[in-house]
Design an enzyme around this catalytic site. Structure first.
Site, mmCIF file in Angstrom:
data_model
loop_
_atom_site.group_PDB
_atom_site.id
_atom_site.type_symbol
_atom_site.label_atom_id
_atom_site.label_comp_id
_atom_site.label_asym_id
_atom_site.label_seq_id
_atom_site.Cartn_x
_atom_site.Cartn_y
_atom_site.Cartn_z
ATOM 1 C CB CYS A 1 -0.930 0.014 1.199
ATOM 2 S SG CYS A 1 -2.122 -1.327 1.170
ATOM 3 C CG ASN B 1 -6.600 -0.449 1.270
ATOM 4 O OD1 ASN B 1 -5.902 0.000 0.368
ATOM 5 N ND2 ASN B 1 -6.093 -0.983 2.372
ATOM 6 C CG HIS C 1 -3.061 3.642 2.445
ATOM 7 N ND1 HIS C 1 -3.512 3.317 1.182
ATOM 8 C CD2 HIS C 1 -3.140 2.510 3.182
ATOM 9 C CE1 HIS C 1 -3.842 2.041 1.166
ATOM 10 N NE2 HIS C 1 -3.635 1.530 2.368
HETATM 11 O O1 UT7 Z 1 -3.773 -1.066 3.756
HETATM 12 C C1 UT7 Z 1 -2.900 -1.823 4.532
HETATM 13 C C2 UT7 Z 1 -3.130 -1.645 5.953
HETATM 14 N N1 UT7 Z 1 -4.357 -2.261 6.361
HETATM 15 C C3 UT7 Z 1 -5.062 -1.680 7.291
HETATM 16 O O2 UT7 Z 1 -4.728 -0.596 7.709
HETATM 17 C C4 UT7 Z 1 -6.244 -2.414 7.876
HETATM 18 C C5 UT7 Z 1 -6.252 -2.179 9.346
HETATM 19 N N2 UT7 Z 1 -7.294 -2.897 10.064
HETATM 20 C C6 UT7 Z 1 -8.596 -2.520 10.072
HETATM 21 O O3 UT7 Z 1 -9.012 -1.659 9.329
HETATM 22 C C7 UT7 Z 1 -9.506 -3.155 11.102
HETATM 23 O O4 UT7 Z 1 -8.718 -3.923 11.985
HETATM 24 C C8 UT7 Z 1 -10.632 -4.048 10.508
HETATM 25 C C9 UT7 Z 1 -11.668 -3.170 9.850
HETATM 26 C C10 UT7 Z 1 -10.071 -5.048 9.539
HETATM 27 C C11 UT7 Z 1 -11.339 -4.808 11.649
HETATM 28 O O5 UT7 Z 1 -11.849 -3.875 12.610
HETATM 29 P P1 UT7 Z 1 -11.510 -4.043 14.157
HETATM 30 O O6 UT7 Z 1 -12.235 -2.976 14.855
HETATM 31 O O7 UT7 Z 1 -10.011 -4.088 14.320
HETATM 32 O O8 UT7 Z 1 -12.165 -5.423 14.495
HETATM 33 P P2 UT7 Z 1 -11.502 -6.741 15.145
HETATM 34 O O9 UT7 Z 1 -10.651 -7.455 14.156
HETATM 35 O O10 UT7 Z 1 -10.881 -6.379 16.470
HETATM 36 O O11 UT7 Z 1 -12.785 -7.608 15.436
HETATM 37 C C12 UT7 Z 1 -13.814 -7.172 16.367
HETATM 38 C C13 UT7 Z 1 -15.021 -8.076 16.212
HETATM 39 C C14 UT7 Z 1 -14.657 -9.565 16.234
HETATM 40 O O12 UT7 Z 1 -15.701 -10.259 16.884
HETATM 41 P P3 UT7 Z 1 -15.561 -10.715 18.425
HETATM 42 O O13 UT7 Z 1 -14.371 -11.622 18.463
HETATM 43 O O14 UT7 Z 1 -15.364 -9.452 19.199
HETATM 44 O O15 UT7 Z 1 -16.852 -11.415 18.698
HETATM 45 C C15 UT7 Z 1 -14.651 -9.946 14.761
HETATM 46 O O16 UT7 Z 1 -14.929 -11.314 14.569
HETATM 47 O O17 UT7 Z 1 -15.649 -7.855 14.959
HETATM 48 C C16 UT7 Z 1 -15.779 -9.095 14.246
HETATM 49 N N3 UT7 Z 1 -15.667 -8.828 12.815
HETATM 50 C C17 UT7 Z 1 -16.722 -8.526 12.042
HETATM 51 N N4 UT7 Z 1 -18.035 -8.429 12.329
HETATM 52 C C18 UT7 Z 1 -18.851 -8.094 11.307
HETATM 53 C C19 UT7 Z 1 -14.547 -8.778 12.062
HETATM 54 N N5 UT7 Z 1 -14.856 -8.476 10.772
HETATM 55 C C20 UT7 Z 1 -16.199 -8.322 10.744
HETATM 56 C C21 UT7 Z 1 -17.115 -7.999 9.736
HETATM 57 N N6 UT7 Z 1 -18.419 -7.895 10.058
HETATM 58 N N7 UT7 Z 1 -16.728 -7.773 8.464
#
Ligand code: UT7
Length: 322
Positions: free
Chosen positions: A114, A279, A249
């Site tokens: 990225c 993204n 980004h």
């Molecule tokens: O471009 C390169 C760099 N990439 C990035 O910068 C991406 C950085 N990461 C992110 O943008 C975020 O981490 C995500 C959007 C991918 C995920 O958001 P988050 O707030 O970090 O969520 P998390 O991974 O901590 O998950 C929280 C909860 C989990 O459920 P439990 O374990 O709390 O029950 C996940 O299973 O959200 C759940 N979850 C979802 N729920 C609904 C994860 N993805 C989804 C989804 N829909 N798509």
């Protein structure tokens, strides 16, 4: 006489097909509400079956060339940043060179995930500053939809396809003021995409899809982008208030907002394209730059800070007087 790299043209291309959050909620257990609240994304563009990184790059590049009012044959160097090259070789830059009908210039790809566009700008700026090139075409072109596992809700909600281009020319006027790029291969396992054709026996089972520990990447991105802002301002002896526009980004609005807060900038001074593009990896800052310039929000004389963070990890910034 001091030489700077000046922006003389920008271009962008987004494929016609749009995939909404509701479309994705039919594939995996998610919702429009969750995706928008946690990422800021509502839609992303998806390349048609006959489109490639080179074909999209060609459209974006031609728009940048048209804006600059130059002939393609005047270009000395083409750098394409992509994680989805049409072929292992020749480079997508060589394929683009051929599509633009340029017989005699240097063309190569770079791979910095990225952060690719920022890395390409840093390379281009060295060539221009030392007199090895005048006109340099940089393109970020990505078909992320072909690297995404559409069964993985942690990644498939995030990515989109597109191409962005910027044309630089040597100038006595600023220009790119500084670029700052970094890499740390220590974090390979947090965000990667295997190449099945190059797999060893050990990782033969790996699929060629984006694999990410999103929350850990998120925290690293926020901290690292905060540091690169400080590094850039210090190197230029500038204050936060000297910056007119932030072009981040486009990975997650919460990451973007954290960098804006660090700069004490209102979100009105940030170009955000994420909501309708997702993204687009190395294309994202170039698409945002193109939008900021073509909408006349960014005016000649404005100071803009571009920044990116991606797999590697790689990260970087470019401070530019437009
Ligand atoms: O471009 C390169 C760099 N990439 C990035 O910068 C991406 C950085 N990461 C992110 O943008 C975020 O981490 C995500 C959007 C991918 C995920 O958001 P988050 O707030 O970090 O969520 P998390 O991974 O901590 O998950 C929280 C909860 C989990 O459920 P439990 O374990 O709390 O029950 C996940 O299973 O959200 C759940 N979850 C979802 N729920 C609904 C994860 N993805 C989804 C989804 N829909 N798509």
């Amino acid at each position: 006489m001091k030489r700077f790299s000046k922006i003389i043209g920008t271009g962008g291309y987004l494929p016609e097909t749009i995939r909404t959050n509701d479309d994705i909620s039919k594939l995996v257990d998610t919702s429009d509400g969750w995706i928008f609240e946690r990422t800021g994304i509502r839609n992303r563009h998806i390349a048609a079956a006959d489109e490639t990184s080179a074909s999209m790059a060609e459209i974006a590049a031609k728009k940048a060339i048209e804006m600059a009012g130059i002939e393609a044959g005047e270009i000395d160097l083409i750098i394409v940043a992509t994680g989805t090259p049409d072929r292992v070789y020749p480079s997508t830059a060589c394929l683009l060179q051929q599509r633009l009908g340029i017989q005699n210039c240097v063309a190569f790809d770079i791979q910095a995930a990225c952060s690719g566009a920022i890395f390409a700008m840093s390379i281009a700026d060295q060539y221009i500053k030392n007199g090895a090139a005048d006109k340099v075409l940089i393109v970020g072109s990505e078909i992320c939809s072909r690297l995404v596992d559409w069964n993985d809700r942690g990644t498939c909600i995030l990515f989109g396809d597109g191409a962005g281009a910027v044309l630089l020319d040597s100038s006595e006027e600023a220009g790119i003021l500084s670029t700052h790029i970094h890499s740390d291969g220590e974090y390979e396992n947090l965000l990667y995409c295997p190449n099945p054709q190059a797999a060893t026996d050990k990782n033969q089972a790996e699929k060629g899809v984006i694999t990410m520990r999103g929350n850990e990447v998120f925290k690293m991105a926020v901290n690292t982008l905060g540091r690169i802002v400080d590094e850039t301002l210090t190197a230029n002896n500038m204050e936060k208030t000297d910056i007119d526009w932030l072009i981040p980004h486009q990975a997650n609005t919460r990451i973007i907002a954290a960098t804006a807060r660090k700069l004490k900038m209102s979100m009105d001074q940030v170009i955000v394209t994420l909501e309708n593009q997702g993204n687009t990896s190395s294309a994202s800052v170039l698409l945002a730059l193109n939008e900021g310039i073509r909408s006349h929000q960014i005016q000649r004389g404005h100071v803009i800070l571009l920044e990116a963070f991606g797999a590697g990890f790689t990260w970087g910034s470019a401070l530019i007087k437009y």
